[in-house]
Enzyme design. Structure first.
Site, PDB file in Angstrom:
ATOM      1  N   HIS A   1     -80.927 -20.123  70.867  1.00 33.58           N
ATOM      2  CA  HIS A   1     -80.031 -21.253  71.143  1.00 33.58           C
ATOM      3  C   HIS A   1     -78.809 -20.862  71.997  1.00 33.58           C
ATOM      4  CE1 HIS A   1     -82.638 -23.484  68.630  1.00 33.58           C
ATOM      5  NE2 HIS A   1     -82.120 -23.228  67.465  1.00 33.58           N
TER       6      HIS A   1
ATOM      7  N   GLU B   1     -86.994 -30.896  67.821  1.00 34.71           N
ATOM      8  CA  GLU B   1     -86.254 -30.349  68.968  1.00 34.71           C
ATOM      9  C   GLU B   1     -87.128 -30.416  70.209  1.00 34.71           C
ATOM     10  OE1 GLU B   1     -84.807 -26.342  67.647  1.00 34.71           O
ATOM     11  OE2 GLU B   1     -85.488 -27.094  65.722  1.00 34.71           O
TER      12      GLU B   1
ATOM     13  N   HIS C   1     -80.307 -30.582  67.836  1.00 29.91           N
ATOM     14  CA  HIS C   1     -80.798 -29.881  66.649  1.00 29.91           C
ATOM     15  C   HIS C   1     -80.459 -30.643  65.357  1.00 29.91           C
ATOM     16  CE1 HIS C   1     -81.694 -26.392  64.077  1.00 29.91           C
ATOM     17  NE2 HIS C   1     -82.169 -25.781  65.149  1.00 29.91           N
TER      18      HIS C   1
HETATM   19  C1  BGC Z   1     -85.338 -22.324  64.972  1.00 28.34           C
HETATM   20  C2  BGC Z   1     -85.272 -21.718  63.598  1.00 28.34           C
HETATM   21  C3  BGC Z   1     -83.828 -21.383  63.316  1.00 28.34           C
HETATM   22  C4  BGC Z   1     -83.016 -22.641  63.432  1.00 28.34           C
HETATM   23  C5  BGC Z   1     -81.553 -22.329  63.292  1.00 28.34           C
HETATM   24  C6  BGC Z   1     -84.570 -23.585  64.948  1.00 28.34           C
HETATM   25  O1  BGC Z   1     -84.620 -24.211  66.186  1.00 28.34           O
HETATM   26  O2  BGC Z   1     -86.657 -22.536  65.401  1.00 28.34           O
HETATM   27  O3  BGC Z   1     -86.054 -20.566  63.511  1.00 28.34           O
HETATM   28  O4  BGC Z   1     -83.655 -20.807  62.073  1.00 28.34           O
HETATM   29  O5  BGC Z   1     -83.215 -23.258  64.665  1.00 28.34           O
HETATM   30  O6  BGC Z   1     -80.934 -23.264  62.546  1.00 28.34           O
END
Ligand code: BGC
Length: 347
Positions: free
Chosen positions: A106, A311, A178
């Site tokens: 991210h 997402e 998210h």
């Molecule tokens: C990921 C997860 C991660 C989370 C974080 C998701 O987009 O795929 O693996 O733990 O984001 O909050």
């Protein structure tokens, strides 16, 4: 419609954050903040006409400053993972923060979800536009980039999220939202009874660190087959390697091209169905496997698997896989994409 603005507190850096509330004719409400361009609350009518807040979030801006699980977050410049935190662009190797083991997740430590954006409201279109300037080499991505994320609340109970960006050098743009959704709202501690449908014949195989191997796997006869409604909890703990690796659902589906919804989630309790629309090629369904009792709105503790994220995105690590659609945009080109979460109710 009238858009109201109120104080959301002061950040550690001394910036003033604000909350914006959008309302539509059906009474649905969306609350967003210029801090992180986050979606804070989404009040949706259930089968009895009562409003339920269907996303997890925090009461104070400080929650969003320490938001390790990315509640409600706008993610950029790149969502999901980049393997070994490295990529090559125009013959040059770039390195990124290792904030998820050896990998980048991210965007890195300094995510767009924890910066103050500027804001413009538009009462004619019932929308709030957040804008961010991201300098050259921000997080390890080249190019001075101008980025905007616009939330629009429509009268047919949809929250539309529109992303636009361009940079003065070739760069990656792969943004997402998210939000963690639970269609029973705050009274619920589990999303496992919710049913999900994903219009996808395949998903991208990933290794134990959730980095794609490059293989595309057919969902037929696997617990990843969501082409008909499937109860999330049905097979989540089954002895199937991808689910073991992800500690549950935490995978990218290869979306079928469709005019309609790419995914849906429904709760028979509240009667609420959420439809997801996007123009992007992939979607990560993440069932909150790493939530661990974070304290959120009204003191609620968000339990493991209490909510699910949808997402929409280019495939994870796409920059390192030639067979994945590229998230690279040439200097001056416009990144423009839209994702819609639409709510209906069955009585
Ligand atoms: C990921 C997860 C991660 C989370 C974080 C998701 O987009 O795929 O693996 O733990 O984001 O909050």
């Amino acid at each position: 419609m009238l858009i109201t603005k109120k104080d959301f507190g002061r950040t550690k850096k001394g910036e003033n954050a604000s909350l914006y509330t959008l309302t539509n004719k059906a009474g649905m409400k969306a609350v967003v903040s210029d801090f992180g361009a986050v979606l804070v609350s989404l009040f949706v009518p259930d089968k009895n006409g009562d409003l339920k807040d269907v996303v997890w979030g925090y009461d104070k801006v400080s929650g969003y400053e320490n938001n390790g699980v990315y509640l409600g977050s706008t993610i950029g410049r790149n969502s999901n993972r980049i393997g070994k935190s490295k990529y090559n662009l125009n013959g040059k190797e770039y390195t990124l923060d290792k904030n998820d083991g050896q990998n980048n997740l991210h965007g890195g430590f300094d995510g767009y979800n924890a910066r103050l954006w500027s804001a413009n409201t538009d009462e004619i279109n019932n929308s709030v536009k957040f804008m961010l300037d991201s300098p050259d080499m921000d997080q390890g991505f080249p190019g001075n980039a101008k980025i905007s994320v616009t939330y629009t609340l429509t009268d047919d109970n949809a929250i539309k999220i529109s992303y636009e960006a361009s940079a003065d050098k070739d760069t990656i743009f792969n943004m997402t939202n998210h939000s963690y959704f639970n269609l029973d709202g705050e009274s619920s501690d589990s999303v496992l009874e919710h049913q999900v449908l994903i219009n996808a014949d395949a998903f991208t195989e990933a290794d134990a660190e959730s980095i794609p191997t490059g293989k595309i796997i057919d969902v037929t006869d696997t617990p990843m087959d969501f082409r008909n409604y499937r109860v999330i909890g049905k097979d989540i703990d089954s002895d199937y390697e991808p689910l073991k690796f992800g500690a549950g659902y935490d995978h990218n589906w290869v979306l079928n091209k469709t005019e309609g919804a790419v995914a849906k989630m429904r709760s028979l309790n509240s009667g609420i169905t959420m439809e997801v629309y996007t123009d992007l090629p992939g979607m990560q369904l993440y069932t909150g496997n790493f939530l661990a009792g974070e304290e959120g709105k009204n003191g609620k503790k968000y339990a493991r698997r209490s909510a699910a994220c949808f997402e929409t995105q280019y495939f994870p690590d796409a920059v390192n896989h030639e067979n994945f659609q590229s998230p690279i945009f040439s200097a001056g080109d416009k990144y423009k994409t839209e994702t819609i979460y639409k709510f209906t109710v069955e009585s």
